[in-house]
Design an enzyme around this catalytic site. Structure first.
Site, PDB file in Angstrom:
ATOM      1  N   ASP A 120     -77.010  15.779  51.731  1.00  0.00           N
ATOM      2  CA  ASP A 120     -75.778  16.358  52.286  1.00  0.00           C
ATOM      3  C   ASP A 120     -76.035  16.970  53.658  1.00  0.00           C
ATOM      4  O   ASP A 120     -75.226  16.828  54.585  1.00  0.00           O
ATOM      5  CB  ASP A 120     -75.225  17.443  51.354  1.00  0.00           C
ATOM      6  N   HIS A 144     -70.788  22.743  56.511  1.00  0.00           N
ATOM      7  CA  HIS A 144     -71.495  23.831  57.193  1.00  0.00           C
ATOM      8  C   HIS A 144     -72.323  23.282  58.355  1.00  0.00           C
ATOM      9  O   HIS A 144     -72.240  23.754  59.497  1.00  0.00           O
ATOM     10  CB  HIS A 144     -72.442  24.541  56.217  1.00  0.00           C
ATOM     11  N   HIS A 161     -76.246  22.612  48.233  1.00  0.00           N
ATOM     12  CA  HIS A 161     -76.158  21.259  48.778  1.00  0.00           C
ATOM     13  C   HIS A 161     -77.452  20.527  48.473  1.00  0.00           C
ATOM     14  O   HIS A 161     -78.527  21.130  48.372  1.00  0.00           O
ATOM     15  CB  HIS A 161     -75.952  21.268  50.298  1.00  0.00           C
TER      16      HIS A 161
END
Length: 295
Positions: free
Chosen positions: A253, A209, A249
């Site tokens: 991350d 993302h 997450h």
């Protein structure tokens, strides 16, 4: 016998700085060649002293670099290079932390400072499934915006760098994510409309993302689309907060996702440059052959 007046020859002035170096006026003062040579010798000696023994051509006369440091140098570095100084302090601080911190027990949940900071958000989303679904849907729309822009730059604008970067990034993410599979947090709040759609399994390390958003934002800045890039950066921050709140997450991350976006964008740029030189593409890189461009 007639006498002749001998006019001393003068060198031309240096076109770079407008100064004369052969007895001619320099900033309104006279300077002889000998003084200039002496000054240059001093500069060379001072430079040689900045290298370790045997380095920089100084031979046995050279000194270690730190032997030439002065208090004035330290003040200059602190004033004009405060960013690396700040990171140097960070190295010392976290070295102490690493040597004194107790490790998390093997059967315990990983400690994540981002999870600690978003405890209240996690409780709100856990008690409001509809709100969690709406935010997940909005985040999926943002992922669609990233993907659309990255593919658009290649298919419609003929600039494949962002697309190449995304291919590099997601492939390496898959390799790393599979190689070291992190446990899903116990407080994870999934949604059927979240990306990947269907509430399926996914790799935690690192965040695609965030990395995808960075790739799109960097391309926008190259094209001077600053307002659009700013919008993507703001949405990227918001999606990061939501991912922490839903435990989708870990903080690491997200942080590595930012670095991955920058890194693979740079790799894609180097790839374009290499292929342009190899195929003599004077007008820039393209995934289309030169014959097709001529047609």
């Amino acid at each position: 016998m007639s006498t002749k007046t001998v006019v001393p020859l003068r060198r031309r002035s240096n076109p770079l700085n407008g100064k004369h170096t052969n007895g001619v006026s320099v900033d309104g003062q006279s300077r002889r060649i000998g003084s200039v040579n002496s000054e240059m010798e001093n500069i060379v000696k001072k430079t040689d002293n900045g290298y370790a023994n045997g380095g920089g051509g100084g031979g046995g006369r050279s000194k270690a670099s730190f032997l030439t440091w002065t208090a004035r140098d330290a003040v200059y570095v602190a004033r004009h290079h405060w960013i690396p100084c700040l990171f140097a302090v960070g190295v010392l601080f976290f070295t102490g932390v690493e040597y004194t911190l107790q490790m998390i027990p093997a059967r315990s949940e990983p400690f994540d400072i981002g999870f600690v900071a978003t405890r209240s958000l996690n409780r709100v989303l856990a008690s409001s499934p509809d709100l969690n679904t709406v935010l997940a849907a909005l985040n999926t729309v943002f992922v669609g915006m990233q993907t659309t822009y990255i593919v658009w730059t290649w298919l419609m604008e003929g600039r494949p760098r962002a697309t190449i970067s995304a291919c590099f990034m997601f492939t390496c993410r898959g390799i790393l994510g599979y190689s070291t599979q992190l446990p899903l947090p116990q407080d994870f709040l999934g949604s059927g409309v979240d990306f990947p759609v269907g509430n399926v399994s996914f790799f935690l390390f690192y965040s695609g993302h965030v990395a995808g958003s960075m790739i799109a934002s960097l391309d926008m800045r190259r094209m001077k689309r600053f307002r659009l890039a700013m919008l993507f950066d703001i949405l990227n921050v918001l999606q990061s907060i939501r991912l922490l709140g839903t435990r989708g997450h870990y903080t690491i991350d997200l942080a590595v996702g930012v670095g991955a976006g920058i890194l693979f964008d740079s790799f894609a740029g180097k790839y374009e440059e290499m292929m342009s030189k190899r195929h003599n593409l004077g007008n820039g890189f393209s995934l289309i052959s030169k014959d097709s461009l001529v047609k």
